[in-house]
Each structure stands twice: as C-alpha cells, then as structure tokens.
Design a protein around this motif. Structure first.
Motif, PDB file in Angstrom:
ATOM      1  N   ASP A   1      39.024  15.777   5.745  1.00 43.48           N
ATOM      2  CA  ASP A   1      37.671  15.755   5.199  1.00 43.48           C
ATOM      3  C   ASP A   1      37.687  16.418   3.838  1.00 43.48           C
ATOM      4  OD1 ASP A   1      37.703  18.489   5.663  1.00 43.48           O
ATOM      5  OD2 ASP A   1      36.155  18.457   7.215  1.00 43.48           O
ATOM      6  N   ALA A   2      36.494  16.702   3.297  1.00 42.88           N
ATOM      7  CA  ALA A   2      36.412  17.250   1.943  1.00 42.88           C
ATOM      8  C   ALA A   2      36.935  18.674   1.856  1.00 42.88           C
ATOM      9  CB  ALA A   2      34.964  17.184   1.456  1.00 42.88           C
ATOM     10  N   MET A   3      37.020  19.387   3.007  1.00 46.63           N
ATOM     11  CA  MET A   3      37.433  20.792   2.998  1.00 46.63           C
ATOM     12  C   MET A   3      38.870  21.008   3.447  1.00 46.63           C
ATOM     13  SD  MET A   3      34.082  22.772   4.537  1.00 46.63           S
ATOM     14  CE  MET A   3      34.277  22.026   6.164  1.00 46.63           C
ATOM     15  N   TYR A   4      39.404  20.090   4.245  1.00 50.50           N
ATOM     16  CA  TYR A   4      40.689  20.368   4.905  1.00 50.50           C
ATOM     17  C   TYR A   4      41.413  19.061   5.206  1.00 50.50           C
ATOM     18  CZ  TYR A   4      43.966  22.074   8.481  1.00 50.50           C
ATOM     19  OH  TYR A   4      45.088  22.373   9.200  1.00 50.50           O
ATOM     20  N   GLN A   5      42.722  19.093   5.048  1.00 46.78           N
ATOM     21  CA  GLN A   5      43.568  17.977   5.444  1.00 46.78           C
ATOM     22  C   GLN A   5      44.814  18.536   6.107  1.00 46.78           C
ATOM     23  OE1 GLN A   5      44.366  14.963   2.522  1.00 46.78           O
ATOM     24  NE2 GLN A   5      42.273  14.900   1.754  1.00 46.78           N
ATOM     25  N   GLY A   6      44.990  18.201   7.384  1.00 46.09           N
ATOM     26  CA  GLY A   6      46.158  18.696   8.091  1.00 46.09           C
ATOM     27  C   GLY A   6      45.952  18.666   9.586  1.00 46.09           C
TER      28      GLY A   6
ATOM     29  N   ASP B   1      40.080   7.983  17.614  1.00 49.46           N
ATOM     30  CA  ASP B   1      39.817   8.056  16.183  1.00 49.46           C
ATOM     31  C   ASP B   1      38.315   8.121  15.954  1.00 49.46           C
ATOM     32  OD1 ASP B   1      42.524   7.800  15.691  1.00 49.46           O
ATOM     33  OD2 ASP B   1      42.427   5.640  15.342  1.00 49.46           O
ATOM     34  N   PHE B   2      37.870   9.093  15.154  1.00 55.66           N
ATOM     35  CA  PHE B   2      36.474   9.213  14.771  1.00 55.66           C
ATOM     36  C   PHE B   2      36.417   9.228  13.243  1.00 55.66           C
ATOM     37  CE2 PHE B   2      36.968  11.450  18.843  1.00 55.66           C
ATOM     38  CZ  PHE B   2      36.090  10.706  19.628  1.00 55.66           C
ATOM     39  N   GLU B   3      35.828   8.198  12.674  1.00 54.05           N
ATOM     40  CA  GLU B   3      35.869   8.019  11.231  1.00 54.05           C
ATOM     41  C   GLU B   3      34.482   7.661  10.714  1.00 54.05           C
ATOM     42  OE1 GLU B   3      37.848   4.859   8.064  1.00 54.05           O
ATOM     43  OE2 GLU B   3      38.934   5.337   9.930  1.00 54.05           O
ATOM     44  N   GLY B   4      34.043   8.334   9.658  1.00 57.16           N
ATOM     45  CA  GLY B   4      32.757   8.062   9.038  1.00 57.16           C
ATOM     46  C   GLY B   4      32.521   9.055   7.918  1.00 57.16           C
ATOM     47  N   ARG B   5      31.340   8.978   7.304  1.00 56.45           N
ATOM     48  CA  ARG B   5      31.026  10.010   6.324  1.00 56.45           C
ATOM     49  C   ARG B   5      31.079  11.374   7.002  1.00 56.45           C
ATOM     50  NH1 ARG B   5      26.816  13.003   4.353  1.00 56.45           N
ATOM     51  NH2 ARG B   5      26.983  13.506   2.127  1.00 56.45           N
ATOM     52  N   GLN B   6      30.544  11.442   8.213  1.00 55.70           N
ATOM     53  CA  GLN B   6      30.710  12.609   9.079  1.00 55.70           C
ATOM     54  C   GLN B   6      31.325  12.106  10.370  1.00 55.70           C
ATOM     55  OE1 GLN B   6      27.118  14.784   9.803  1.00 55.70           O
ATOM     56  NE2 GLN B   6      27.986  16.004  11.464  1.00 55.70           N
TER      57      GLN B   6
ATOM     58  N   ALA C   1      32.828  13.439   4.070  1.00 53.07           N
ATOM     59  CA  ALA C   1      32.165  14.721   3.837  1.00 53.07           C
ATOM     60  C   ALA C   1      32.805  15.811   4.687  1.00 53.07           C
ATOM     61  CB  ALA C   1      30.669  14.594   4.130  1.00 53.07           C
ATOM     62  N   PHE C   2      32.449  15.890   5.983  1.00 61.47           N
ATOM     63  CA  PHE C   2      33.022  16.935   6.841  1.00 61.47           C
ATOM     64  C   PHE C   2      33.278  16.370   8.229  1.00 61.47           C
ATOM     65  CE2 PHE C   2      28.683  17.415   8.251  1.00 61.47           C
ATOM     66  CZ  PHE C   2      27.933  17.350   7.087  1.00 61.47           C
ATOM     67  N   ALA C   3      34.295  16.918   8.872  1.00 57.94           N
ATOM     68  CA  ALA C   3      34.766  16.364  10.148  1.00 57.94           C
ATOM     69  C   ALA C   3      33.832  16.714  11.293  1.00 57.94           C
ATOM     70  CB  ALA C   3      36.182  16.856  10.446  1.00 57.94           C
ATOM     71  N   VAL C   4      33.406  17.980  11.395  1.00 57.06           N
ATOM     72  CA  VAL C   4      32.582  18.416  12.518  1.00 57.06           C
ATOM     73  C   VAL C   4      31.463  19.315  12.006  1.00 57.06           C
ATOM     74  CG1 VAL C   4      32.497  19.635  14.721  1.00 57.06           C
ATOM     75  CG2 VAL C   4      34.539  18.331  14.117  1.00 57.06           C
ATOM     76  N   GLN C   5      30.241  19.012  12.432  1.00 53.19           N
ATOM     77  CA  GLN C   5      29.098  19.882  12.196  1.00 53.19           C
ATOM     78  C   GLN C   5      28.560  20.314  13.552  1.00 53.19           C
ATOM     79  OE1 GLN C   5      25.587  18.015  10.679  1.00 53.19           O
ATOM     80  NE2 GLN C   5      24.659  19.928   9.987  1.00 53.19           N
ATOM     81  N   ALA C   6      28.487  21.623  13.779  1.00 53.85           N
ATOM     82  CA  ALA C   6      27.941  22.156  15.025  1.00 53.85           C
ATOM     83  C   ALA C   6      26.535  22.675  14.765  1.00 53.85           C
ATOM     84  CB  ALA C   6      28.833  23.274  15.561  1.00 53.85           C
ATOM     85  N   LEU C   7      25.564  22.137  15.488  1.00 57.62           N
ATOM     86  CA  LEU C   7      24.178  22.610  15.403  1.00 57.62           C
ATOM     87  C   LEU C   7      23.998  23.723  16.423  1.00 57.62           C
ATOM     88  CD1 LEU C   7      22.402  19.157  14.959  1.00 57.62           C
ATOM     89  CD2 LEU C   7      23.318  20.688  13.220  1.00 57.62           C
ATOM     90  N   GLY C   8      23.608  23.393  17.682  1.00 53.36           N
ATOM     91  CA  GLY C   8      23.632  24.388  18.731  1.00 53.36           C
ATOM     92  C   GLY C   8      25.067  24.747  19.081  1.00 53.36           C
TER      93      GLY C   8
ATOM     94  N   ARG D   1      34.598   3.801  14.166  1.00 52.54           N
ATOM     95  CA  ARG D   1      34.639   3.733  12.703  1.00 52.54           C
ATOM     96  C   ARG D   1      33.292   3.227  12.222  1.00 52.54           C
ATOM     97  NH1 ARG D   1      40.028   2.072  14.075  1.00 52.54           N
ATOM     98  NH2 ARG D   1      41.535   3.555  13.186  1.00 52.54           N
ATOM     99  N   GLY D   2      32.495   4.145  11.726  1.00 51.66           N
ATOM    100  CA  GLY D   2      31.141   3.793  11.357  1.00 51.66           C
ATOM    101  C   GLY D   2      30.813   4.139   9.925  1.00 51.66           C
ATOM    102  N   GLY D   3      29.531   4.304   9.666  1.00 51.84           N
ATOM    103  CA  GLY D   3      29.068   4.605   8.332  1.00 51.84           C
ATOM    104  C   GLY D   3      28.760   6.073   8.174  1.00 51.84           C
ATOM    105  N   GLU D   4      27.526   6.481   8.513  1.00 51.08           N
ATOM    106  CA  GLU D   4      27.096   7.861   8.284  1.00 51.08           C
ATOM    107  C   GLU D   4      27.691   8.830   9.303  1.00 51.08           C
ATOM    108  OE1 GLU D   4      25.084  10.637   5.957  1.00 51.08           O
ATOM    109  OE2 GLU D   4      25.476   8.495   5.649  1.00 51.08           O
ATOM    110  N   LEU D   5      27.698   8.473  10.593  1.00 51.15           N
ATOM    111  CA  LEU D   5      28.130   9.384  11.659  1.00 51.15           C
ATOM    112  C   LEU D   5      28.850   8.581  12.747  1.00 51.15           C
ATOM    113  CD1 LEU D   5      28.053  12.194  13.025  1.00 51.15           C
ATOM    114  CD2 LEU D   5      25.830  11.554  13.991  1.00 51.15           C
ATOM    115  N   ALA D   6      30.050   9.031  13.138  1.00 55.85           N
ATOM    116  CA  ALA D   6      30.811   8.314  14.168  1.00 55.85           C
ATOM    117  C   ALA D   6      30.397   8.732  15.572  1.00 55.85           C
ATOM    118  CB  ALA D   6      32.308   8.550  13.964  1.00 55.85           C
TER     119      ALA D   6
END
Length: 527
Positions: free
Chosen positions: A472-477, A427-432, A452-459, A408-413
């Motif tokens: 997150d901001a897009m989905y709950q369930g 549990d992974f909790e944060g802005r992201q 903001a969003f639960a998962v961001q994939a770069l590569g 449970r962090g701030g910007e990124l968990a």
C-alpha cells in the motif's frame, strides 16, 4: 505425535521455561561416552539413541551397506550424526526429521527402499538423537546454515530434500536461503509456518471438527470454535514471556540449556517464512495427512497455493507421521513425486455471463464458489467460500472461512463488521483492501494490495497474519504479526502497534485519521 513432541510444542506455545514437565532428555553424549542415563526408548524405536546409547551400537544394528558417521559441525559447534545408504553414484536425497529425540529414525520405515534408487542421506539435527546439543538458538535458519556446510563438505552440489514436520520448515528455509543446493523439495506435514497465535488455535480448539456435524449442531459447533478462538487470542495477547528471547539471542543457551526440543519448537514458532513462501522457485511437492492433529492442513493449502511451483497431495485418514501410519501408501507417493514436477493449479474459469450479486442471510454450513459482483453475507455461520471471485465482499455478524478467494474491486475489497474471518491464500485488492469494525481476522498467505491503505480498523479488531504480503502507500513487504487495532491504519512496519488484549479496557481515539470515516471513539470489543 509422541508425548515428548506434544510437550515441546505446548511449551513453545506457553512460556517455555515455566513448565518443568516439558524438559527433554539430556543432550546426546559422544560415541562411547559414559555416565549418561538416557530415558526409556519410545516404543518401536529400535535404532534410537535412547535404546542403543552409542553410535557404535547404532552401526552394529544398521543393515549392510549403511554408514553412520559423526561429522564435525562448525556452525553451531559439536558433532552431528550423518547416515548414508544406497549407491554413491545414485542421485542424492536428504531426509530431515521433526521434533523429538527419535531423530532420523522417523524416516527409517522408508529409508531402505528409497536407497534402492537414491543415495539416501539422513541426519540427526544438532540437539536431537545422537548429535550433540549446541548452546545456541535452534532455528530453521540456523539449521539451514548447518546443512549447507555439511553438503559442501560432502561435495554435493545439488540434491532433492524431503522434510517432515519441523524438518519440513528446515527444508523450506534451506531451499529459500541456498536455492542452488536444492533441486526439488518435498514437504511432509510441515510444522510451523503459521503465526504462533494461528498455530495455537489449531493446537487447542482446532481439534474440534469443523465439518461432519448433524444439521442441528453445525451452528453450535461453529460458535464453540469461535469462542475457543477468542480465548486463545486472549492468551496470546497477554504479555509474551518469550519476547526477551527474541530480542536477545544470546539468552537462548542460558534459559533453554539441555532442552533442545523446546528450544527448536520455540525457534520454529518464531520463524517468519513470508519472503520464502512468495518467492521460492524450487519445484515443491507437498504431502499431508488429512487428519493431522499437529500440523494443520491449512498450512498445506497455504503452501500449495502460494509457493510459485507447488502441488498438494492428501493421504486420506492419515495423521502427522505418514511414513509410520501408512508406510506403503506414503512410500509409493513419495517415490512418484520425487520423479514428477508439480502440476500448476488451474486458474478460475472466466465469467460466461454478466456478473450478479450474491446474498447469503442466516445460513449455516454452506459452501460457495463462482464469480460475482458483490457478495453480501449477514448472520451466516460456518460458511466456507472456496475459489470464489468477486469485486467486493461484505460480512456482517457472521463466521466465515475463505480459501483461495480473489476480491479485486474498486474502492473497497472487503468490508467486515462484527464477524470472524479465517482466510487462507486469498487476494484482497482495491483502493482500500480491508475495512474492519469490531471483527477478528486470521489471515494466512493472503495478499493485500491497495492504492491507499491495506487495512483500516474502525471499532477494535484483532488481526492475526501468517506469511502475508502487503502493498500500500505506507508499506510494501511481508506481514507476520498479531495485533489489535482501533481507529487506526495498519502499518506492519511498526510491530505491536496499539495492542490491548484486555477485553474491557478501551483504547484512546486517534485524532486526524488519514482517509476519514468510521468512528474511532468506538470501544466495542470483537466478540
């Protein structure tokens, strides 16, 4: 587990109608029917239909006071065998069996002693044992409807339910869909629950021990498991021949006619228990053989940590069928947990000093716990974090397991790069919640909570989720899925988004990625 059950599970995992060797015995005839040639009975199955052939033959072999009755089954059609024993005024206990044509007889080693204190009911679920085989999808949801109607006909308002293997999944669905019927629940080595890809890993490379290796072989064994996981993920990433079944339920009786074990196994793998696992209020006791090669102990950990009122009990040195392999020990434990409520899990102790950072570099086979600010893991193998609490975790070039971890962090968990993570009940909790780059994540019973969003994939990264929860901001369930993402945000509401199982074909970049950052043009494959 018997050969027929292993075949059913293997067939459910790998294209059911293509494997002729997985065909199961023909459906049971009506009592006294002629013209049927059942296969040889499995060793030790004295009461099975394959040995006795008719319900009349079964009645003749049951001890005094036991009743066997074929009940009309209006939900799926046909008839269903119901066995009852014990005093009618005793509290009722329903026993549910797993895959295989043994049916209710899997429970027989403990049924006579249970009947001393319980009104014991056992069934052959439709398609198994003496029951007729309906032409329908044999899913836990369908079986729960069948059982609810049966209990209504028997005028049983509420009762205790114990389910083994597939029967555990059916019992869980019964308690979730008809909570007023189930006063207490016992799950014994429950099969299913995990996503099909996660279960496939256990059924294949999962048989390789993850612990107990000599010091010099730990890293090699972990990397062998990692390679096996990659291969399994590649297989399950290929076009799925069973997708047509999921989209067209009317095809089940056409493609799986007279193959009830394959039908039920495939339907079990297709069932999503996400909502049930996080919301079920029924007191639940969980019994597991700690060397179960069929139903992974990981499932038991997931259920014990995520069901709101649950407790896990391990039988040491016992496999998938404890009622057969350790009858006396299992019976004593079952009788105790049927009387006692589950004990709540203790919360992690509070920090008794300012939080410190933790650095792990180049280590093998280490187990870590405690409270920290930032945990940095680089080039570590076979690392296991258990009940660890942190504000942020960073993984680089590592192979890591997590159980009961809270971030449970701030910007990124969680920030994970070029690594494999197997996380259970975390549990992974944060802005992201999670940022992943060329990594592979196998998440079971995990909560992702992000402003903001639960998962961001770069590569490009592989994400396997079993009964997870996303907010997150897009989905709950709930999130129960297997996909690859690159240069994108996770949207569980869009199944299969940007999947690409082939290792050398890059995905196109996505322009205008919300939130910015990263390198969408990267085509690095997860190793």
């Amino acid at each position: 587990m018997t050969l027929s059950r292993r075949r059913a599970l293997a067939t459910a995992l790998f294209a059911p109608w293509a494997l002729e060797g997985a065909a199961q015995p023909a459906p049971a005839p009506q009592a006294g029917a002629r013209g049927s040639s059942p296969p040889p009975a499995e060793p030790g199955c004295a009461l099975c239909r394959e040995r006795l052939q008719t319900v009349a033959g079964l009645r003749a072999r049951l001890p005094a006071g036991w009743r066997a009755q074929m009940e009309s089954e209006p939900v799926l059609g046909g008839e269903m065998l119901v066995i009852q024993g014990g005093a009618s005024e005793a509290p009722p206990l329903l026993l549910l069996h797993g895959l295989g044509q043994n049916g209710f007889t899997d429970w027989w080693p403990v049924m006579p002693l249970l009947a001393r204190t319980w009104r014991v009911l056992a069934v052959d679920l439709p398609g198994f044992g003496y029951s007729s085989a309906p032409q329908a999808k044999l899913s836990p949801t369908q079986y729960a409807r069948v059982l609810e109607r049966l209990l209504a006909r028997l005028d049983i308002a509420t009762l205790a339910v114990a389910g083994h293997s597939m029967g555990g999944a059916v019992a869980l669905r019964l308690a979730a869909d008809f909570p007023a019927r189930v006063a207490r629940l016992v799950l014994v080595d429950a099969a299913g629950i995990l996503h099909r890809t996660a279960f496939g890993k256990h059924a294949t490379i999962g048989q390789l021990p993850s612990a107990g290796w000599p010091a010099g072989l730990e890293e090699a064994a972990a990397r062998l498991r990692d390679l096996g996981h990659i291969l399994v993920e590649r297989v399950f990433g290929l076009p799925d021949p069973t997708a047509v079944l999921r989209a067209n339920e009317w095809l089940w009786p056409l493609l799986l006619r007279d193959r009830s074990s394959v039908n039920a196994a495939l339907a079990l793998m297709d069932e999503d228990f996400g909502a049930a696992v996080f919301t079920l209020r029924t007191p639940t006791q969980i019994i597991w053989g700690d060397v179960d090669a069929v139903a992974p102990l990981r499932t038991g950990e997931l259920l014990a940590r995520r069901l709101p009122r649950a407790q896990l009990h391990l039988l040491r040195g016992v496999g998938h069928t404890p009622m057969v392999q350790a009858t006396a020990e299992f019976l004593a434990l079952l009788q105790r947990v049927l009387r006692e409520p589950p004990r709540p899990r203790a919360a992690p102790p509070p920090a008794d000093a300012p939080l410190q950072d933790l650095q792990c570099t180049g280590e093998v086979g280490r187990r870590l716990g405690g409270r920290f600010r930032t945990v940095r893991i680089e080039r570590c193998t076979a690392l296991h974090l258990i009940d660890l609490v942190a504000e942020r975790i960073e993984l680089r070039d590592s192979i890591v397991e997590m159980t009961g971890v809270q971030v449970r962090g701030g910007e990124l968990a969680l920030d994970i790069v070029n690594s494999e993570l197997v996380a259970t009940a975390c549990d992974f909790e944060g802005r992201q919640a999670i940022r992943t780059d060329a990594a592979r994540l196998d998440l079971a019973g995990c909560r992702l909570d992000a402003q903001a969003f639960a998962v961001q994939a770069l590569g490009r990264s592989r994400l396997v989720a079993s009964v997870c929860e996303v907010r997150d901001a897009m989905y709950q369930g709930s999130w129960h899925d297997d996909r690859e993402l690159q240069g994108a945000l996770l949207d569980p509401g869009t199944p299969g988004e940007l999947t690409n199982p082939l290792p050398n074909l890059p995905l196109p970049p996505l322009p205008g990625l919300p939130g910015g950052g990263g390198s969408p043009q990267s085509t690095t494959a997860p190793r």
